[in-house]
Design a protein around this motif. Structure first.
Motif, PDB file in Angstrom:
ATOM      1  N   UNK A 191       0.826  -1.209   0.000  1.00  0.00           N
ATOM      2  CA  UNK A 191       0.000   0.000   0.000  1.00  0.00           C
ATOM      3  C   UNK A 191       0.862   1.261   0.000  1.00  0.00           C
ATOM      4  N   UNK A 192       1.955   1.246   0.782  1.00  0.00           N
ATOM      5  CA  UNK A 192       2.823   2.422   0.857  1.00  0.00           C
ATOM      6  C   UNK A 192       3.483   2.702  -0.490  1.00  0.00           C
ATOM      7  N   UNK A 193       3.947   1.639  -1.161  1.00  0.00           N
ATOM      8  CA  UNK A 193       4.577   1.809  -2.466  1.00  0.00           C
ATOM      9  C   UNK A 193       3.562   2.328  -3.485  1.00  0.00           C
ATOM     10  N   UNK A 194       2.368   1.749  -3.498  1.00  0.00           N
ATOM     11  CA  UNK A 194       1.336   2.190  -4.438  1.00  0.00           C
ATOM     12  C   UNK A 194       0.954   3.649  -4.191  1.00  0.00           C
ATOM     13  N   UNK A 195       0.803   4.007  -2.925  1.00  0.00           N
ATOM     14  CA  UNK A 195       0.453   5.393  -2.595  1.00  0.00           C
ATOM     15  C   UNK A 195       1.551   6.357  -3.055  1.00  0.00           C
ATOM     16  N   UNK A 196       2.820   5.950  -2.886  1.00  0.00           N
ATOM     17  CA  UNK A 196       3.932   6.795  -3.314  1.00  0.00           C
ATOM     18  C   UNK A 196       3.920   6.998  -4.827  1.00  0.00           C
ATOM     19  N   UNK A 197       3.571   5.956  -5.571  1.00  0.00           N
ATOM     20  CA  UNK A 197       3.505   6.076  -7.023  1.00  0.00           C
ATOM     21  C   UNK A 197       2.488   7.137  -7.431  1.00  0.00           C
ATOM     22  N   UNK A 198       1.320   7.084  -6.828  1.00  0.00           N
ATOM     23  CA  UNK A 198       0.272   8.043  -7.212  1.00  0.00           C
ATOM     24  C   UNK A 198       0.570   9.445  -6.692  1.00  0.00           C
ATOM     25  N   UNK A 199       1.092   9.554  -5.475  1.00  0.00           N
ATOM     26  CA  UNK A 199       1.356  10.875  -4.900  1.00  0.00           C
ATOM     27  C   UNK A 199       2.535  11.562  -5.572  1.00  0.00           C
ATOM     28  N   UNK A 200       3.653  10.830  -5.713  1.00  0.00           N
ATOM     29  CA  UNK A 200       4.864  11.423  -6.276  1.00  0.00           C
ATOM     30  C   UNK A 200       4.797  11.473  -7.801  1.00  0.00           C
ATOM     31  N   UNK A 201       4.349  10.385  -8.396  1.00  0.00           N
ATOM     32  CA  UNK A 201       4.331  10.329  -9.852  1.00  0.00           C
ATOM     33  C   UNK A 201       3.237  11.145 -10.507  1.00  0.00           C
ATOM     34  N   UNK A 202       2.088  11.279  -9.814  1.00  0.00           N
ATOM     35  CA  UNK A 202       0.937  11.927 -10.453  1.00  0.00           C
ATOM     36  C   UNK A 202       0.286  13.008  -9.599  1.00  0.00           C
ATOM     37  N   UNK A 203       0.839  13.292  -8.445  1.00  0.00           N
ATOM     38  CA  UNK A 203       0.327  14.373  -7.616  1.00  0.00           C
ATOM     39  C   UNK A 203      -1.039  14.123  -7.018  1.00  0.00           C
ATOM     40  N   UNK A 204      -1.413  12.858  -6.842  1.00  0.00           N
ATOM     41  CA  UNK A 204      -2.725  12.531  -6.293  1.00  0.00           C
ATOM     42  C   UNK A 204      -2.626  12.218  -4.801  1.00  0.00           C
ATOM     43  N   UNK A 205      -3.381  12.922  -3.994  1.00  0.00           N
ATOM     44  CA  UNK A 205      -3.404  12.682  -2.558  1.00  0.00           C
ATOM     45  C   UNK A 205      -4.289  11.483  -2.247  1.00  0.00           C
ATOM     46  N   UNK A 206      -4.276  11.056  -0.992  1.00  0.00           N
ATOM     47  CA  UNK A 206      -5.143   9.953  -0.588  1.00  0.00           C
ATOM     48  C   UNK A 206      -6.605  10.329  -0.781  1.00  0.00           C
ATOM     49  N   UNK A 207      -6.928  11.588  -0.551  1.00  0.00           N
ATOM     50  CA  UNK A 207      -8.306  12.046  -0.786  1.00  0.00           C
ATOM     51  C   UNK A 207      -8.684  11.900  -2.258  1.00  0.00           C
ATOM     52  N   UNK A 208      -7.736  12.243  -3.145  1.00  0.00           N
ATOM     53  CA  UNK A 208      -7.989  12.093  -4.586  1.00  0.00           C
ATOM     54  C   UNK A 208      -8.254  10.627  -4.939  1.00  0.00           C
ATOM     55  N   UNK A 209      -7.474   9.744  -4.319  1.00  0.00           N
ATOM     56  CA  UNK A 209      -7.636   8.322  -4.610  1.00  0.00           C
ATOM     57  C   UNK A 209      -8.992   7.821  -4.138  1.00  0.00           C
ATOM     58  N   UNK A 210      -9.417   8.292  -2.967  1.00  0.00           N
ATOM     59  CA  UNK A 210     -10.716   7.881  -2.442  1.00  0.00           C
ATOM     60  C   UNK A 210     -11.860   8.404  -3.308  1.00  0.00           C
ATOM     61  N   UNK A 211     -11.590   9.519  -4.001  1.00  0.00           N
ATOM     62  CA  UNK A 211     -12.608  10.098  -4.892  1.00  0.00           C
ATOM     63  C   UNK A 211     -12.572   9.480  -6.288  1.00  0.00           C
TER      64      UNK A 211
END
Length: 284
Positions: free
Chosen positions: A20-40
């Protein structure tokens, strides 16, 4: 591919929390998506071909820092790539120890004025994370960084330029130093290779298959192959009352201490964040 789908795939090679941490880092760092963005559900906006390519690299246990081309260290973002060691939390802890000492009693003992800083050498700089951190945090210091790897020299120079640090990055082999030098440094720091080859079996494929062996391992029959030349050089090249800071293998910390004491240093060991004796402060 959604965030959930990515971390689910990564559980094939990582435990669930790390996946989960690696996947979250990919979206946050690579695409600028926060956890809130992912939940949306905004993860669905990411190009699927790109995500498939990233997922394939991560499933082969390539470090996420190499996949994204960056790693965080001391609150700053560094470029990293294969051929350069990924900065570790332990090394960040070493920098914090040095900065704390240099901002406190040690400066007063040396009689330095507030605007003064001495000359600092980082032997084996890699990405440049130690040298750059000290240059930016210890204002007024004159920092030089050595390495022998062309990749490391290029990456360290690029990181120093991007982060606005005045660091002189120089090609130099720490194993080829002559003891016949004049004192020129107030502080020398090094995080040399210190993992014995026999310890490799305890390490993951994400390290063994991707990070540079030359920056990690030493022969079982010569675990101090880098430390002895560093200590000999520091003995000659440090100004009186200058300091040598080393990150070490806890298995050989006592042996390194003894070698430093034999060379006339005053020695103090420091714990890492896990309570292991990993850092040595030696005063000339």
């Amino acid at each position: 591919m959604t965030y959930r789908e990515l971390w689910s795939r990564l559980t094939r090679v990582y435990d669930e929390g790390e996946a989960k941490a690696v996947a979250r880092m990919v979206y946050e760092v690579g695409y600028g998506l926060t956890m809130s963005d992912l939940l949306m559900g905004r993860d669905s906006e990411v190009p699927q071909e790109e995500m498939e390519a990233l997922a394939a690299r991560l499933e082969r246990q390539e470090p996420v820092q190499y996949v994204l081309g960056q790693a965080d260290f001391f609150g700053r973002t560094y470029h990293v790539e294969p051929g350069v060691l990924i900065p570790r939390p332990e090394t960040e802890h070493l920098c914090r120890l040095i900065i704390k000492e240099e901002r406190g009693e040690r400066r007063e003992e040396r009689g330095e004025r507030k605007e003064e800083r001495g000359a600092i050498l980082d032997m084996g700089t890699g990405s440049g994370c130690i040298a750059i951190t000290l240059a930016l945090e210890l204002t007024g210091s004159r920092v030089t960084a050595w390495d022998i790897s062309p990749v490391a020299l290029r990456v360290a120079k690029d990181n120093a330029w991007r982060l606005g640090a005045q660091v002189d990055v120089v090609e130099n082999d720490m194993l080829q130093q002559t003891p016949h030098v004049v004192p020129q440094w107030n502080l020398i720091v090094s995080n040399p290779p210190y993992i014995c080859s026999s310890e490799a079996s305890q390490m993951g494929a994400n390290v063994l298959d991707y990070e540079p062996e030359v920056a990690l391992f030493v022969p079982d029959d010569d675990p101090l192959m880098f430390y002895v030349p560093i200590m000999n050089y520091a003995q000659a090249a440090l100004h009186p009352d200058g300091e040598l800071w080393l990150e070490t293998n806890p298995l050989y910390e006592k042996t390194i201490e003894e070698c430093l004491l034999e060379r006339g240093f005053r020695v103090r060991a420091h714990d890492d964040q896990f309570g292991k004796k990993r850092f040595i402060q030696a005063i000339r």
